[in-house]
Structures are given as structure tokens and as C-alpha cells.
Design a protein around this motif. Structure first.
Motif, PDB file in Angstrom:
ATOM      1  N   HIS A 131       1.040  -1.079   0.044  1.00 61.26           N
ATOM      2  CA  HIS A 131      -0.099   0.099  -0.110  1.00 61.26           C
ATOM      3  C   HIS A 131       0.837   1.134  -0.162  1.00 61.26           C
ATOM      4  O   HIS A 131       0.446   2.235  -0.544  1.00 61.26           O
ATOM      5  N   HIS A 132       2.012   1.290   0.491  1.00 62.05           N
ATOM      6  CA  HIS A 132       2.775   2.478   0.633  1.00 62.05           C
ATOM      7  C   HIS A 132       4.172   2.430   0.018  1.00 62.05           C
ATOM      8  O   HIS A 132       4.736   3.248   0.209  1.00 62.05           O
ATOM      9  N   HIS A 133       4.397   1.206  -0.487  1.00 59.74           N
ATOM     10  CA  HIS A 133       5.707   1.365  -1.251  1.00 59.74           C
ATOM     11  C   HIS A 133       5.601   2.137  -2.430  1.00 59.74           C
ATOM     12  O   HIS A 133       4.720   2.148  -3.305  1.00 59.74           O
ATOM     13  N   PRO A 134       6.750   2.808  -2.932  1.00 54.56           N
ATOM     14  CA  PRO A 134       6.569   3.609  -4.204  1.00 54.56           C
ATOM     15  C   PRO A 134       6.343   2.728  -5.481  1.00 54.56           C
ATOM     16  O   PRO A 134       5.647   3.375  -6.334  1.00 54.56           O
ATOM     17  N   ASN A 135       7.118   1.799  -5.427  1.00 55.49           N
ATOM     18  CA  ASN A 135       7.255   0.947  -6.692  1.00 55.49           C
ATOM     19  C   ASN A 135       6.153  -0.206  -6.706  1.00 55.49           C
ATOM     20  O   ASN A 135       6.286  -1.026  -7.684  1.00 55.49           O
ATOM     21  N   SER A 136       5.044   0.001  -5.700  1.00 55.02           N
ATOM     22  CA  SER A 136       4.247  -1.427  -5.849  1.00 55.02           C
ATOM     23  C   SER A 136       3.392  -1.170  -7.052  1.00 55.02           C
ATOM     24  O   SER A 136       2.857  -0.156  -7.498  1.00 55.02           O
ATOM     25  N   LYS A 178       8.469   8.149  -2.863  1.00 53.68           N
ATOM     26  CA  LYS A 178       7.367   8.948  -3.230  1.00 53.68           C
ATOM     27  C   LYS A 178       6.399   8.038  -3.341  1.00 53.68           C
ATOM     28  O   LYS A 178       6.364   6.943  -3.708  1.00 53.68           O
ATOM     29  N   GLU A 179       5.266   8.261  -3.009  1.00 55.35           N
ATOM     30  CA  GLU A 179       3.948   7.481  -2.756  1.00 55.35           C
ATOM     31  C   GLU A 179       3.246   7.323  -4.541  1.00 55.35           C
ATOM     32  O   GLU A 179       3.133   8.365  -5.014  1.00 55.35           O
ATOM     33  N   ALA A 180       3.353   6.211  -4.808  1.00 54.96           N
ATOM     34  CA  ALA A 180       2.735   6.183  -6.244  1.00 54.96           C
ATOM     35  C   ALA A 180       1.236   5.638  -6.060  1.00 54.96           C
ATOM     36  O   ALA A 180       0.545   6.487  -6.525  1.00 54.96           O
ATOM     37  N   THR A 181       0.850   4.932  -5.256  1.00 55.70           N
ATOM     38  CA  THR A 181      -0.636   4.744  -4.912  1.00 55.70           C
ATOM     39  C   THR A 181      -1.132   5.595  -3.782  1.00 55.70           C
ATOM     40  O   THR A 181      -0.425   5.591  -2.910  1.00 55.70           O
TER      41      THR A 181
END
Lengths: 423, 883
Positions: A106-111, B409-412
Motif C-alpha cells: 500500500h505504501h511502497h512507491p514502486n508497488s 514517493k508515494e505511487a498509489t
């Protein structure tokens, strides 16, 4: 076993208490069960256990400090735990991995979506116990990113899933899944309704389609809403659909059941919904007042109490005016209404109307009897006066004359100082 | 899991005054002082926070206003209503209410005594002067100050099930006459307007969804302001937001993920200023735990028009003990003291909120303060990030040492609200320590030199940057860059009621230039390498100095606390002076100034010895050190000195089992008959010989023999000991070498402690031997070895010990042989102190620390010796047995 240990510890605790009872701290210790036994060190642990335990601690630290990348790297190693024959197969660990993984994603930038799907699918099939919960969560996630159809698909799959005997928890979850699937039906129904209202000549196919969604949703919702609980959004959507198809009888029944069924938890919202429905359909004031009366018992500070008091004020009965006085004064007890001009004005108009009666002084003093020792401090100190005169002179004007009426035998600073200084 | 429930609620409070300017928030900080936390302080403080510069809590503007109380303060509850503030303070059996305002000094209104231990005190947010008090008796009282108590409720058992807890809690609710009554099992709303009060359940442990076994209520808090109907309820596992209009159904539930139960809480109402992005203002809930010092930040919004929703996962904030990781490595001894000080349990948590509002410099931030049971106050500052101005959070004093910070950086986005990743970045910032004046306590004794007064403090900053995916336009959007400054205020002078740790904030003059880069990167950098989290944070020199001062002072204090005999004080005075000197040096230069030659040469020697793998012996050291009063160790070991029986026994055991057994038989008196026989035979022989020599000697001979019967026996038993004197001497020699090694700086101090242990033995010996011989022996033993001060300080102790040991029945013998005795410990402490202080003058420049570590090792070694002498003591009694 657990209890036994706890008792033992408690005994020990008592001992230590008595021994250091006269120490300088002297503070009483209290004992409660440990928070996270899964992290605890066990006396007989292999190197593997130790490293997984340490790994879990690191993940925890990283999560709590929002270091998602670090957590993700540790998490890449942690599922080894599942290969441990002694306890890795335990459900708690699977749940742990499922929850931590999704939290990181949910929080990882590259998910990416694939990662989510991967985790969800794997965890779904790692054991039956969490299957339904994971399905539900998966569809929530799809909803959040706007994939409503996918989400509905997930829920339909879960609906048709059967495994062994249904436990009580499983039964609950199936109900939840039904409910949410119906809610999704409703959402799609809303979309269809919206597009239909935009096109000038709706064809019957669309209409039929929309009606199908309504039927699917209503069948489920009707069943589910019989279960005690707080179903606010579901009720609202069901009632909206029923109203659209002009099934007022059913809508009213649903709302009445929701409000008055004693097996349901006392839910002020239920009464509010009922009131709003009734008001939409121009029901008589008597019925409205009946609903508001109950709401008043539940939540005397509700904003609908202003409407209630005005309804009471409009009625010709003497007792209703007294009731209105009580309702408004009780509103003023609450912090959120204390400096609200509308309420004070309502109080003023009630008292003005009341003054037409002969025994109005008795009525007022009767209401004030219970409040005598704290209302002055609550409303009429010189601090309030200076604040009101600064921030809300209008309120000041309304309040100041009322002090004499409400507390005739007290010398209050509210009137004295600031009417002169404030204005 | 243990926690002291008395501290629930916390003994730290902040009362904001009306905001003075855009850059600071003034207010009054209420905290307990003194070692016993029994002094209530009202301290005017100011949170200074400037855009783009440092932030600090400035306490220097005035001295605290303090009241000495009779017991430790457990809880401070305050409520202010229109500039007037009411403070209620709870200690175990006394509750007091003070009143003050920005202009008026605090004054005590009333104090009540509770028969049972009070567990809760809460000031009414509605009516000033109303206080709720709950006690372990189960009674909750509404105390109208000046008018008396009104019992509102009494329960002799727990509400819903038997939780075996007498802890009670009460709070006000949205209605001034509806109270919350809580215990470990749940919360009830009590309406006291009706004459039999009516109760209904607000929260019940077993009724909450997914309640875990053993879950108990820890704290309940009325959120009031901003959320007039909401209550926060915490258990060991979860935090709940309850709405009293909708009882029994939690509006919100978090797993707070804390390891120990959250006993303190502070809710910060979200400010409306600016942020269109975050839309709904988020309320921040801070939970603090007792032992583990955890602080967890939870954020949520809603509760009025919209449903409640959480914002992001729980976030752990810095704990005081965490800061040690970022500081230079210390030697274990110092580390232990610092660690234990920094990790003392938390006693309170509060928060200073600065609202932004205006454009220029009006930045909002919250400052979280934590009080530990040691009396220290730590704070950290969080501020919202403004991504377009990345350099805002540069702490001034650390210009060069900042590492670039990584960012995620937050992607979602989760739900509506952007999830907020953040990066802790720790760094020390020095704020110049101010104000010597008035801080030092005059009565602290001769040891304390002036430098102690310098307020030690330490600041640690953690920059957490948030960047959001939703930020469309400029200007303080709701994304948060957090800046945590962790700062210690040392409660350095517990004996007096002064709070020190006054600090003068860093001024903004430093700020302007340079290093926009440190936070620039977060906003541009999208990704973090994995290892970057582990990179140690560099600290600025200034930060290190500040930290050192703090540590130094802590060390000083902790040493002062140790017992120390009177007569030795002049040593310590000297030490203080020396330390003062070294402190000055340090001020002007680096941490370890290695200017002083003796130390340098000593280090060189030590290094040389290490490379040669040889011992750093006295000769090597003394050559380089050239201390004036170095006395060589006596070359020859006086074997007669080693009379203690343990030495004898150990020596004998080298000769094989027979000798050893013989010695034991001797000691236990198993062979007494034989000896008596032998003595008789000997006497008979003597008599015969005397008879043969003549009549004149006969009389005197028979006279002496009858008197000296005992002493001869003693001699006899002694002789076994003396036979092994040589090996004994060897043993003692190695021991003194060992002690030399341990205190490598100290060489040739005259009193190796062996003589002194002997000394203690000697008087114990007295009763058995004839008076004359004892005197001789004492004289013999003392002269070569021990210094006068030592002898003086020890005599009373040892005689005491003798008297006691004489009284002890012989049956104690075996047990006392193995059980530790306490008399010698007195000796030990008196012994180790002079050694330490002596060593101090040698190690002037390494200052207190080195002296400390050495003294520890030495005292350990002397402890070992004492152990030996202990064991030998009972044996002396034994030899008297049967006579």
C-alpha cells in the motif's frame, strides 16, 4: 495453559509488590497479557527461528517508521518462515505475511498491481481460513483504484466459494461478501441510471439491464438487512433503489425495522434516515415529531433538535412549548451549541412565547433548577461576556437579556460588565 | 507485561497562551521536578519555529514557579477556558488544584486528601473549577473547588467482569453533567442529573469486534475540543475512537502496534489553515507508553459530516533511548549510565501545537514533549512538509554534516488521502548552552564545579519528508515534512528544586545560506537505495560537544551519588578543579584534546606495549609519566604479611592433597587431641630440661608456660601457614601486577590493597593471640604498606566487623564460609575511592571518564580481594573453638 502462566506471573507480581511496597516509587504495577507473543523469544529456538524472529522485528521497526523499502527487503526473506515444518505452517504466520505484505504494498512507491494480485492470489490459496477475508480485501483494493467490475468479479468468486463446513466466522464473512457485492450492484445501477438520464431515448435493453442489477442487489440486501448490525450505507442505497421504483411501502418498512428493531444496536442514524424519508414524502408533523422525540432521547444534542423545537413551538399545546424549552436548553448544555446564535435565538423566541402564559416563571425555574449551580459558570461568566462581545456581538445581544430571565436571583457578571464595555 | 498504572494520564501538561506571533507559541509547561518528581513547576516556555530555520523550545525567558508537594506527582490535568487555566495535580493521596493565567501567577486553590489511592484526576473542560477524582475505592467524586466533593458513583467491583483491578478512571463528556466512568473492563456514561444516576454502556471490552483474550482498557480520554462527542479509548492492542452519541460501536479502531500499553495520550486537533489538499483536517493522536518510551502517531479525520477514517498506518516517533544509536560510541561504563538515564520510563506526554495561518513565517508544527521518570524532558518537532520549499527544514547548526535524505514517493494512494511516506533522518543540532546563572545549586557540595552548571542538552533532529502525489498547486499543502528535534532537558539538580536544562534556542541568523540540498533531494528523488537507511548520520561538532557536556554532567552526577567517606573529600575537590580545566580546553578545541604530555606519552607507551605484546608494567609507565610521587613497589614480599587463612590454604593446596587436608583438620580442630598430646609431650620435655638446668629458672618457666598455653597453640597452628609463605608471596605478587594492569595509568601507588585486607584480618585475630604479639604484628603490617588516610578510614569498620564476628556462634561457620558477608563491602568502598581520585590527577586530560572506568575495574579487583579476606575470617573464630 496460557491462563496458568498468567496466574503464575500474577502471583510473582504480587510478591514483588509486597516487597517493594515501601520503596520510593511505591507505584502500583499492573499486569496485562503480552501484546505480541509471536515476536517473543522462546527458550528452545533454532538458529532459523532466531533469524526469522529477528527479521520480523526488523520488519516491524521499518513499518513503524514508515521505511517501506527496508521493510520490503526484509519481507522478501520472511516467507521462508512458512517452510519451517514446526510452526511455519501455522495460520498466524500466514495472516502475518498477508497483512504485512499488503501493508507494505500500500505504501511502497514502486508497488504494482501485479504485486498485489500476486500476493492476494497466493495468500488466498495458502489456506482456507483467510480465503474470504483476503477476497474481500482484494476487492476493496480494486475498488480503491477504480476497478469496480474487477472488484465485483472477485466478490462473485468468493460468493461461490465453498469449503467444508461453515464456521460461524465464515458465515459472517459470507454475509459481508453478499452485502458488498450488492453494494457494487447498486453502484453499477447508479451508473446506469446516470447514463440513462443523460440519453434522451433510453432503450428498453438498458432499462432491463438496470432492473436486473436492482433485483440482484435487493434480493441480497433484503436478507442481509435483517441481521442486527450497523448497515447505514447499505440501507441508504437500498432505500434509494426502492424509492426509484416507487416501492414506498417496502422502503418505509425497511427504515422502520432498522430504527425500531430492538435487536439492532441503538442507532441514531436510523432515526435520522427515517425522519428524512418521512420528510421527503410529506408526512404529517405528528409523525415527524414522534421520530424526533425518540431521536431526542438518544441524542439530545443532535442538530435536528432545532427542527424539533420549532415543530414543538408551532404546535398549540401548552405542554409542547415547555417541551421545546427543555429541548433547547438541553442543546445549550452541550459544548458545540454553547455559542450558537440560532439556538439562543430559538431559546429567546420560546421564552417570549412562554411569557404569554401565566406560570412561565415556574416553568423556567423548573428547567433551571437542575442547572442552577453550573449554568452560570457555563454561559454567563465575565469571560464569556468579553469573548462574546468580541467575537459575536449578535449573540451577546440575545444572551444578555436572557440571563435575567433564566437566573433571576443571581447577580451575574455577564450582563453587568460587557453590555457597557462591549457595545 | 508490567506497567505502573499510577502514572496513567501523565504528569506533563502544556497550557497554551494566546499566540503571540507567527513564529512562536508561548505557553506554560507544567511538569514535576526534583528527583522524587514531587515539585510542581509552572514554567513559561516558548516554542520558536521559523520557516526555514531551527525550532526549539525556549525556556530561558523565566524561571519556573515551583511548589513543593508531599508526594510524587502522578498526573497533571489542565483545562483552560478563555485565558484562565485550572490545573489539577494528583499524587497518591493528595489532589490539588491550582489556578493561573498568562498574567497571574499560579496559586493553590484547594487540596484534598483521599483515603484510598487516587487513580485519576480530570479537570472539567466545561466549568472551571470542577474536577473529577477517582480512587481505588471505586468511588468517583465531582469536586467543585471551594464547595466540596459530591460522590457521583461508587462501584465495589469491576463493571462488566472481574478484572481484579481497582484502577478507576473518570472523564468528562460532552455534557457537563454526564461523566465517563471507566475501569479495566469498560466505560459507562453516568448521568448525574437524575437522583439515582443512570448509566449506560459506552464501551465494553468483550463487546468490541475482534476483542482479544486478556484485552483490558488502559486509558480513556475525552477528545473534547474539535470532536466534542468523541472519546479515545486504548487497550494494549488497539486504540478506539468512540462516539458517545452512538455507544458501543467504535467509530474507528487501530492496532496501534505498541509493545507496551499506551498510558498517555494527547490529541492534536487538525488545524484548518491552508491545506485544501488534505481537505478534512486530520486529528493527530499521540499515544505514549510507559516503560518502552514508545510514541505512536495516529491520524484520522471525520466524525462529523463524514465517517471517521484513518490516515495512514501508525507511525512510531523517536524515543529518547533511540538517540544513543546516533551518538558516538562510548565505553561501556559510560554507555550504561547514559542508556539507563535515557531509557528511564516515561512519566508524561504532551504536545505544543503551533498553528500556522498567516502566510509569512507562520508555519504550523507540533512539538511533542516527553517526560521521563528521571525528570528529563525530551522533545521533537513535527512539521508539515512544503514540497516546493525544500530547504525549510535545514537545521542550522549542522550545515556540513547533513546527509542527503532519501525519499520515497508515494505511487498509489490509499483511499482519498495520500499516503505519506517519510524518512527519518537524524541529526544532532547544538543549541548553544546558555545560562550558567542560577542553575547551579550551591549546596551541591564541593565536588561540583562551575562547569556543571552548563546546561547540557542535546537536540536530535529527524527530518521526515513527505511528498505526496496529490499536490497540485503551491503553498502549504497538507503534506508533511516532519522535523523531529529530540532534546533533552536534564533534571540535573534533583536535590534542589531547580530545573536546569534551560536552553537557549538556536537563533535564526545562521540559517539563510547554504545547503538547500539536504531536503531538496527528497522532493526530487524518487527512490531510495536499500542501504541508505543504515547510513550513520553524521553529527556536527557542536552537537557532539553538547552531547559530551550532557554526558559529562550525567557522569558527574552519578558519581556524586555514590557513597564516599568524609575524610576523602579533599581528593575530589582537587578532581573537580582539574576537570574544570580540561573542560575549558575542550570548549575551545576538540573533543579529546591530547595536549597534555603525560597522557600522550602514556598512550604511546601503551601502544608500544601492545605492539610488543608485553605488559604495561610500572617501570615502563613511570619512566614516561614521571609522576613526582611515584613510589616503587617493594621488591621483596614480606611473607609474614600474608597471614590470612585463605592464602595459607591456597598455598597449601599446591603441595598436594595431604598437606591441604592436614591444614583443614588443623583448622577444624579434628587433630586437636593430637596437638594437645604433642604439646604435653613438649612441655614434659621442657620441664625435664629445665629441671636439668637448675632451680632458678624453674619458677618463671612454669609461670610463663601456664599463661602462654593459648598463644603457643596458636603458634602451632600458625606454623603450618608459615611453611608455605613463599608460594603465598608469589601469589600476592601476581595479584598486584594484575591490579597494575587494570589501572594502567596508575603505577606504584603505595597502597596496593593487599595490606589493607590484612589489616582487617589482624584485629580479628586479636582475641586468640596474646595482647603483646598482636600489637607487634599490627605495627609490622601497617608500616610498610598502607597510607595513613586509609588506615584511619578503615579502623572503625574493621573493629565493628570484629565485634560482630565475635558474637557469631560457631555453628555459623560453614554457612558463613560460603555466604557473602556484608562488612567488607564498607571497606571496599572506602578503599576504591582514594584510588580513583589519585588516578584522576594522572589522567587529567582524559577527564572524568577515564577515571571512572578505571575506578570501576579497580574496585572490582579489590572486591575480589575482599572476597578472599571474607572467607578467611570465620576460620579465625574456628581456631578458638573449644577454648
Amino acid at each position: 495453559m496460557d491462563d496458568l502462566q498468567r496466574e503464575l506471573l500474577e502471583d510473582l507480581d504480587d510478591d514483588s509488590d509486597s516487597s517493594d511496597g515501601n520503596s520510593s516509587k511505591g507505584s502500583k504495577k499492573s499486569k496485562l497479557p503480552l501484546v505480541n507473543p509471536m515476536c517473543a523469544e522462546t527458550p528452545k529456538e533454532t538458529g532459523f527461528h532466531q533469524s526469522t524472529r529477528v527479521c520480523l522485528e526488523q520488519i516491524r521497526e521499518a513499518l513503524l517508521h514508515h521505511r517501506w523499502q527496508e521493510a520490503a527487503e526484509y519481507m522478501a526473506c520472511y516467507p521462508q518462515m512458512l517452510e519451517d515444518p514446526t510452526n511455519g505452517t501455522g495460520q498466524p504466520y500466514k495472516e502475518l505475511i498477508w497483512r504485512i505484505s499488503t501493508e507494505i504494498l500500500h505504501h511502497h512507491p514502486n508497488s504494482k498491481m501485479e504485486d498485489y494480485n500476486n500476493i492476494y492470489e497466493r495468500m488466498k490459496h495458502s489456506g482456507v481460513r483467510h480465503y474470504l477475508m483476503i477476497c474481500l480485501e482484494h476487492s476493496f483494493h480494486l475498488l480503491l483504484i477504480g476497478h469496480i467490475e474487477d472488484a465485483k468479479h472477485q466478490l462473485s468468486v468468493a460468493e461461490s466459494w465453498r469449503h467444508g463446513k461453515e464456521s460461524a466466522a465464515q458465515y459472517q464473512r459470507i454475509k459481508l461478501i453478499h452485502a458488498y457485492r450488492s453494494l457494487l450492484d447498486y453502484i453499477i445501477w447508479c451508473d446506469k441510471k446516470f447514463t440513462r438520464s443523460n440519453t434522451e431515448y433510453p432503450d428498453s435493453g438498458d432499462n432491463q439491464d438496470m432492473h436486473n442489477y436492482f433485483r440482484q442487489a435487493s434480493v441480497n440486501l433484503k436478507e442481509i438487512l435483517k441481521n442486527p448490525g450497523v448497515w447505514d450505507p447499505f440501507i441508504l442505497s437500498y432505500v434509494e433503489m426502492l424509492e426509484f421504483y416507487e416501492d414506498h411501502e417496502e422502503a418505509l418498512k425497511v427504515l422502520n425495522d432498522y430504527a425500531y428493531d430492538s435487536t439492532f444496536p441503538p442507532n441514531p442514524n436510523a432515526h435520522v434516515y427515517l425522519y428524512q424519508y418521512l420528510k421527503r414524502h410529506d408526512t404529517s408533523e405528528r409523525k415527524l415529531m414522534k421520530v424526533l422525540k425518540i431521536l431526542h432521547v438518544l441524542v439530545p444534542s443532535h442538530e435536528l433538535m432545532l427542527e424539533y423545537s420549532s415543530l414543538l413551538l408551532q404546535s398549540e399545546k401548552r405542554s409542547d412549548i415547555q417541551k421545546a424549552l427543555g429541548v433547547v436548553m438541553e442543546m445549550l448544555d452541550f459544548a458545540c451549541w454553547r455559542s450558537n446564535l440560532d439556538v439562543w435565538e430559538r431559546l429567546k423566541s420560546i421564552i417570549q412565547k412562554l411569557q404569554l402564559q401565566e406560570d412561565w416563571k415556574d416553568v423556567v425555574s423548573g428547567q433551571m433548577a437542575a442547572r442552577k449551580d453550573w449554568w452560570p459558570a457555563l454561559h454567563f461568566t465575565s469571560f464569556h461576556a468579553s469573548k462574546d462581545s468580541e467575537e459575536n456581538p449578535e449573540l451577546m445581544k440575545v444572551k444578555a437579556p436572557l440571563t435575567k430571565i433564566l437566573c433571576p436571583d443571581l447577580m451575574l457578571k455577564y450582563t453587568a460588565s460587557q453590555v457597557t464595555s462591549g457595545e | 507485561m508490567l506497567f505502573s498504572e499510577g502514572a496513567t494520564g501523565g504528569a506533563l501538561a502544556f497550557v497554551p497562551y494566546s499566540q503571540s506571533g507567527s513564529s512562536s507559541q508561548r505557553g506554560c509547561l507544567l511538569y514535576p521536578g526534583n528527583r522524587g518528581l514531587d515539585c510542581l513547576n509552572f514554567h513559561r516556555v516558548e516554542l520558536q519555529h521559523h520557516k526555514g530555520s531551527s525550532s526549539c523550545v525556549d525556556v530561558s525567558s523565566s524561571d519556573p514557579f515551583s511548589f513543593q508537594l508531599k508526594g510524587p506527582i502522578r498526573q497533571i490535568s489542565s483545562a483552560s477556558l478563555l485565558n484562565d487555566c485550572c490545573v489539577a495535580v494528583r499524587s497518591d493521596h493528595l489532589c490539588g488544584v491550582w489556578r493561573f493565567s498568562e498574567r497571574n501567577e499560579p496559586r493553590l486553590l484547594q487540596v484534598v486528601n483521599t483515603r484510598e489511592v487516587a487513580t485519576c484526576i480530570n479537570v472539567s473542560p466545561h466549568v472551571l473549577g470542577e474536577v473529577l477524582v477517582a480512587s481505588e475505592s471505586g468511588a468517583a467524586n465531582l469536586w467543585t473547588v471551594g464547595r466540596g466533593m459530591q460522590k457521583i458513583r461508587e462501584e465495589d467491583s469491576n463493571l462488566y467482569f472481574n478484572a481484579k483491578s481497582s484502577w478507576r478512571w473518570c472523564e468528562f463528556s460532552a455534557h457537563p453533567r454526564v461523566m465517563l466512568y471507566a475501569d479495566r473492563t469498560g466505560v459507562e456514561l453516568t448521568d448525574i442529573r437524575l437522583s439515582p444516576v443512570s448509566n449506560h454502556t459506552l464501551f465494553r471490552i468483550s463487546n468490541t469486534p475482534e476483542c482479544r483474550s486478556g484485552e483490558r482498557l488502559i486509558l480513556s480520554r475525552y477528545l473534547g475540543d474539535g470532536h466534542p462527542f468523541q472519546h479515545l479509548i486504548t487497550t494494549q492492542f488497539s486504540a478506539y475512537i468512540m462516539d458517545e452519541r452512538f455507544p458501543c460501536v467504535p467509530m474507528l479502531k487501530w492496532d496501534h502496534m505498541m509493545q507496551s500499553p499506551p498510558m498517555f495520550c494527547h490529541a492534536v486537533r487538525g488545524s484548518t489553515s491552508g491545506s485544501a489538499v488534505s481537505g478534512a483536517k486530520t486529528t493527530k493522536v499521540l499515544l505514549g507508553s510507559h516503560n518502552s518510551q514508545e510514541i505512536t502517531l495516529l491520524q484520522y479525520s471525520g466524525g462529523r459530516a463524514e465517517a471517521c477514517s484513518t490516515h495512514g498506518p501508525p507511525q512510531a516517533l523517536l524515543r529518547p533511548r533511540d538517540s544513543l544509536k546516533h551518538l558516538p560510541v562510548q565505553i561501556p561504563h559510560r554507555l550504561d549510565i547514559a542508556t539507563s538515564r535515557l531509557s528511564s520510563p516515561v512519566a508524561g506526554l504532551t504536545c505544543i501545537q503551533k498553528r500556522g495561518g498567516r502566510e509569512a513565517g507562520g508555519e504550523e508544527c507540533i512539538c511533542i514533549l516527553q517526560l521521563t521518570e528521571a525528570g528529563d524532558i525530551f522533545y521533537q518537532i513535527l512539521e508539515p512538509e512544503q514540497p516546493e520549499q525544500p530547504d525549510t527544514c535545514r537545521p542550522p547548526a549542522a550545515d556540513d554534516d547533513l546527509l542527503p535524505q532519501p525519499t520515497l514517493k508515494e505511487a498509489t494512494t490509499l483511499g482519498r488521502e495520500p499516503a505519506k511516506p517519510l524518512q527519518p533522518h537524524s541529526e544532532m543540532v547544538v543549541s548553544d548552552t546558555s545560562s550558567d546563572e542560577g542553575v547551579i545549586g550551591p549546596t551541591q557540595g564541593p565536588t561540583v564545579q562551575r562547569f556543571v552548571a552548563e546546561t547540557p542538552e542535546r537536540e536530535q533532529r529527524v527530518l521526515n519528508s513527505y511528498s505526496s502525489s496529490e499536490d497540485s498547486d503551491s503553498g502549504g499543502k497538507g503534506q508533511n515534512l516532519k522535523q523531529l528535534g529530540l532534546q533533552v532537558i536534564v533534571n540535573d539538580d534533583p536535590e534542589l528544586d531547580q530545573v536546569c536544562g534551560l536552553e537557549v534556542g538556536v537563533k535564526d541568523g545562521k540559517v539563510g545560506k547554504g545547503t538547500a540540498d539536504n531536503t531538496e533531494e527528497p522532493s526530487s528523488l524518487g527512490h531510495v537505495g536499500p542501504s541508505e537507511w543504515q547510513t550513520p548520520v553524521k553529527l556536527s561538532d557542536g552537537a557532539l560537544i553538547t552531547w559530551k557536556r550532557w554526558l559529562q554532567k550525567l557522569m558527574h552526577k552519578s558519581r556524586d551519588n555514590k557513597p564516599r567517606p568524609r575524610c576523602l573529600q579533599h581528593f575530589t575537590v582537587k578532581t573537580g578543579g582539574l576537570l574544570h580545566l580540561s573542560e575549558d580546553e575542550r570548549d575551545e578545541a576538540q573533543r579529546y584534546s591530547t595536549k597534555a604530555k603525560p597522557v600522550q606519552s602514556l598512550r604511546r607507551d601503551l601502544r608500544a606495549c601492545m605492539s610488543k605484546r608485553s605488559l604495561l608494567v610500572h617501570s615502563a609507565v613511570s619512566a614516561s609519566l614521571g609522576a613526582p610521587d611515584v613510589v616503587m613497589l617493594p621488591d621483596l614480599v614480606d611473607t609474614e604479611v600474608w597471614r590470612d587463612q585463605i592464602s595459607q590454604r591456597l598455598t597449601l593446596s599446591w603441595q598436594g592433597e595431604e598437606a591441604w587436608r592436614a591444614w583443614w583438620e588443623d583448622q577444624l580442630g579434628l587433630n586437636r587431641e593430637e596437638k594437645v598430646e604433642a604439646l604435653k609431650r613438649k612441655r614434659r620435655r621442657e620441664k625435664e630440661a629445665k629441671r636439668a638446668t637448675g632451680r632458678r629458672l624453674e619458677l618463671s618457666g612454669s609461670f610463663t608456660s601456664s599463661v602462654s598455653y593459648q598463644s603457643e597453640l596458636a603458634d602451632f597452628s600458625d606454623s603450618t601457614g608459615w611453611s608455605s609463605a613463599a608460594s603465598q608471596g608469589a601469589w600476592s605478587d601476581t595479584e598486584s601486577k594484575v591490579s597494575q594492569l587494570e589501572g594502567s595509568l596508575e603505577c606504584g601507588t603505595p597502597r596496593a590493597s593487599t595490606p589493607s585486607t590484612m589489616q582487617t584480618d589482624t584485629p580479628a585475630y586479636t582475641p586468640t593471640a596474646t595482647p603483646q604479639s598482636v600489637k607487634d604484628k599490627q605495627g609490622d603490617q601497617q608500616t610498610p604498606s598502607s597510607s595513613h588516610t586509609l588506615a584511619l578510614s578503615q579502623t572503625p569498620d574493621s573493629t565493628l566487623a570484629n565485634q560482630r564476628s565475635n558474637k557469631r556462634p560457631a555453628e555459623d561457620y560453614l554457612s558463613s564460609l560460603f555466604a557473602p558477608q556484608d562488612e567488607p563491602s564498607q571497606l571496599r568502598s572506602s578503599q576504591s575511592v582514594p584510588q580513583r581520585s589519585l588516578r584522576m590527577d594522572l589522567s587529567q586530560d582524559t577527564a572524568v571518564w577515564s577515571g571512572f572506568s578505571q575506578s570501576q575495574s579497580l574496585s572490582q579487583s579489590s572486591q575480589g580481594r575482599m572476597g578472599l579476606s571474607q572467607a578467611s575470617q570465620p576460620k579465625k573464630k574456628k581456631s578458638r573453638m573449644g577454648f
